[in-house]
Scaffold this active site. Structure first.
Site, PDB file in Angstrom:
ATOM      1  CG  ASN A   9      -1.972   1.181   1.362  1.00 32.18           C
ATOM      2  OD1 ASN A   9      -1.667   2.150   0.497  1.00 32.18           O
ATOM      3  ND2 ASN A   9      -1.759   1.165   2.889  1.00 32.18           N
ATOM      4  CD1 TRP A  10       3.634   0.931  -2.793  1.00 29.59           C
ATOM      5  CD2 TRP A  10       3.368   2.096  -4.593  1.00 29.59           C
ATOM      6  NE1 TRP A  10       4.662  -0.223  -3.928  1.00 29.59           N
ATOM      7  CE2 TRP A  10       4.439   0.504  -4.626  1.00 29.59           C
ATOM      8  CE3 TRP A  10       3.383   2.758  -5.251  1.00 29.59           C
ATOM      9  CZ2 TRP A  10       5.136   0.790  -5.545  1.00 29.59           C
ATOM     10  CZ3 TRP A  10       4.255   2.421  -7.267  1.00 29.59           C
ATOM     11  CH2 TRP A  10       5.011   0.985  -6.681  1.00 29.59           C
ATOM     12  CE  LYS A  11      -0.358   3.460   4.527  1.00 26.79           C
ATOM     13  NZ  LYS A  11      -0.036   3.651   6.679  1.00 26.79           N
ATOM     14  CG  HIS A  94      -5.714   1.971   4.902  1.00 29.15           C
ATOM     15  ND1 HIS A  94      -5.174   3.156   5.387  1.00 29.15           N
ATOM     16  CD2 HIS A  94      -4.479   1.008   5.059  1.00 29.15           C
ATOM     17  CE1 HIS A  94      -4.136   2.685   5.879  1.00 29.15           C
ATOM     18  NE2 HIS A  94      -3.337   1.606   5.680  1.00 29.15           N
ATOM     19  CD  GLU A  96      -2.842   6.044   6.760  1.00 28.92           C
ATOM     20  OE1 GLU A  96      -2.634   5.627   5.060  1.00 28.92           O
ATOM     21  OE2 GLU A  96      -1.987   4.971   6.943  1.00 28.92           O
ATOM     22  CD  GLU A 162      -3.878  -2.627   7.745  1.00 30.68           C
ATOM     23  OE1 GLU A 162      -2.451  -2.944   6.748  1.00 30.68           O
ATOM     24  OE2 GLU A 162      -4.267  -1.210   7.313  1.00 30.68           O
ATOM     25  N   GLY A 168       2.325   2.515  10.565  1.00 32.13           N
ATOM     26  CA  GLY A 168       3.216   3.643  10.201  1.00 32.13           C
ATOM     27  C   GLY A 168       3.978   4.159  11.481  1.00 32.13           C
ATOM     28  CB  SER A 208       5.276  -1.479  11.962  1.00 30.77           C
ATOM     29  OG  SER A 208       4.503   0.250  12.105  1.00 30.77           O
ATOM     30  N   GLY A 229       2.942  -0.944   3.999  1.00 28.03           N
ATOM     31  CA  GLY A 229       3.133   0.453   3.698  1.00 28.03           C
ATOM     32  C   GLY A 229       4.361   0.834   3.399  1.00 28.03           C
ATOM     33  N   GLY A 230       4.916   1.516   4.624  1.00 24.46           N
ATOM     34  CA  GLY A 230       6.389   2.159   4.101  1.00 24.46           C
ATOM     35  C   GLY A 230       7.697   1.427   4.441  1.00 24.46           C
TER      36      GLY A 230
HETATM   37  P1  PGA Z   1       3.187   0.699   7.761  1.00 21.11           P
HETATM   38  O1  PGA Z   1       1.713   0.989   6.805  1.00 21.11           O
HETATM   39  O2  PGA Z   1       3.635  -0.602   6.972  1.00 21.11           O
HETATM   40  O3  PGA Z   1       3.586   1.575   7.335  1.00 21.11           O
HETATM   41  O4  PGA Z   1       2.786   0.093   8.998  1.00 21.11           O
HETATM   42  C1  PGA Z   1       0.590  -0.080   6.589  1.00 21.11           C
HETATM   43  C2  PGA Z   1      -0.599   0.091   6.131  1.00 21.11           C
HETATM   44  O5  PGA Z   1      -1.232   1.115   6.456  1.00 21.11           O
HETATM   45  O6  PGA Z   1      -1.505  -0.607   5.386  1.00 21.11           O
END
Ligand code: PGA
Length: 254
Positions: A9-11, A94, A96, A162, A168, A208, A229-230
């Site tokens: 998930n590149w956001k 998600h 966010e 999640e 994050g 994470s 994500g990251g």
């Molecule tokens: P993260 O994000 O790996 O940066 O914690 C995961 C996500 O939001 O899907």
């Protein structure tokens, strides 16, 4: 036996040019065919990603989708529009989207239904906040978030657990916290779809996840891969996570 899925998930990272460079590099990496891989770039980079990924077995996903086919919904994109440019997957609900953009269980479900109606595979995200966990409400929150998923086709559904406090933040769920949440979700899926279907439904861990902690999270009985994500923004770390998932599937410790 569930095929592991590793989804990036590149956001809001990487425009079209960076997306092309990233994917061209990713395609040069040797990959185990026993792991499904999906990347989810920002909407504007999807056509470029679709072009670069033509003929590859890497899946392409969007990060959001609207529930209507068209109409006066400024800033939104429909499932048919995604489908038309070669998108196969979509992340829905998600945290966010939930916390920053007012996504609710109802709107998330509507998006997921529209996506499946357009033959997109859905990655449906759930997870508790730190306050909810501290208040002992984790399972009640998860139960509420998946309560109406019976309206979806489980054959084109992947769940992502999640914990919001792990996204994050560099904090991850402990193996015990992750496994008990995943087992709980599988039990709920069993109640909705029956035991056999719930056994074949994939539940990803997200929050994470990185090469350094795949060894404790990916081998868990009810963890079938990750939503990353990251660590998905770097070809080497994303590839390392894919390799760890392959090792797990092969019964080896990553
Ligand atoms: P993260 O994000 O790996 O940066 O914690 C995961 C996500 O939001 O899907």
């Amino acid at each position: 036996m569930r095929t592991p899925l590793i989804a990036g998930n590149w956001k809001m990272h990487y425009g079209a040019a960076e997306t092309a460079a990233f994917l061209e590099e990713l395609l040069t990496e040797e990959r185990d065919p026993g792991v499904d891989v999906v990347v989810c770039p920002p909407a504007v980079a999807l056509p470029m990603a679709a072009m670069v990924l033509t003929g590859s077995d890497i899946g392409l996903g969007a990060q959001n989708v609207h529930w209507e086919e068209s109409g006066a919904f400024t800033g939104e994109v429909s499932a048919l529009m995604l489908k038309e440019i070669g998108v196969q997957w979509v992340i829905v609900g998600h945290s966010e989207r939930r916390t920053i953009f007012g996504e609710t269980d109802e709107t998330a479900l509507a998006r997921a239904r529209a996506a499946q109606a357009a033959n997109l595979e859905v990655i449906f995200c759930v997870g508790e906040t730190l306050d909810e966990r501290d208040a002992g409400e984790t399972f009640a929150v998860l139960e509420r978030q998946v309560a109406d998923l019976g309206a979806l086709d489980p054959g084109h559904l992947v769940l992502a657990y999640e914990p919001v406090w792990a996204i994050g933040t560099g904090r991850t769920a402990t193996p015990q916290q992750a496994q008990e949440a995943h087992a709980f979700l599988r039990l709920r899926m069993s109640a909705l779809f029956g035991g056999e279907t719930s056994e074949s439904l994939r539940i990803l861990y997200g929050g994470s996840l990185k090469p350094a902690n795949t060894g404790e999270l990916l081998p868990l009985a009810d963890v079938d891969g990750g939503l990353i994500g990251g660590a998905s923004l770097d070809v080497r770390s994303f590839s390392a996570i894919i390799r760890a998932a392959a090792d797990c599937a092969a019964g080896e410790t990553p």
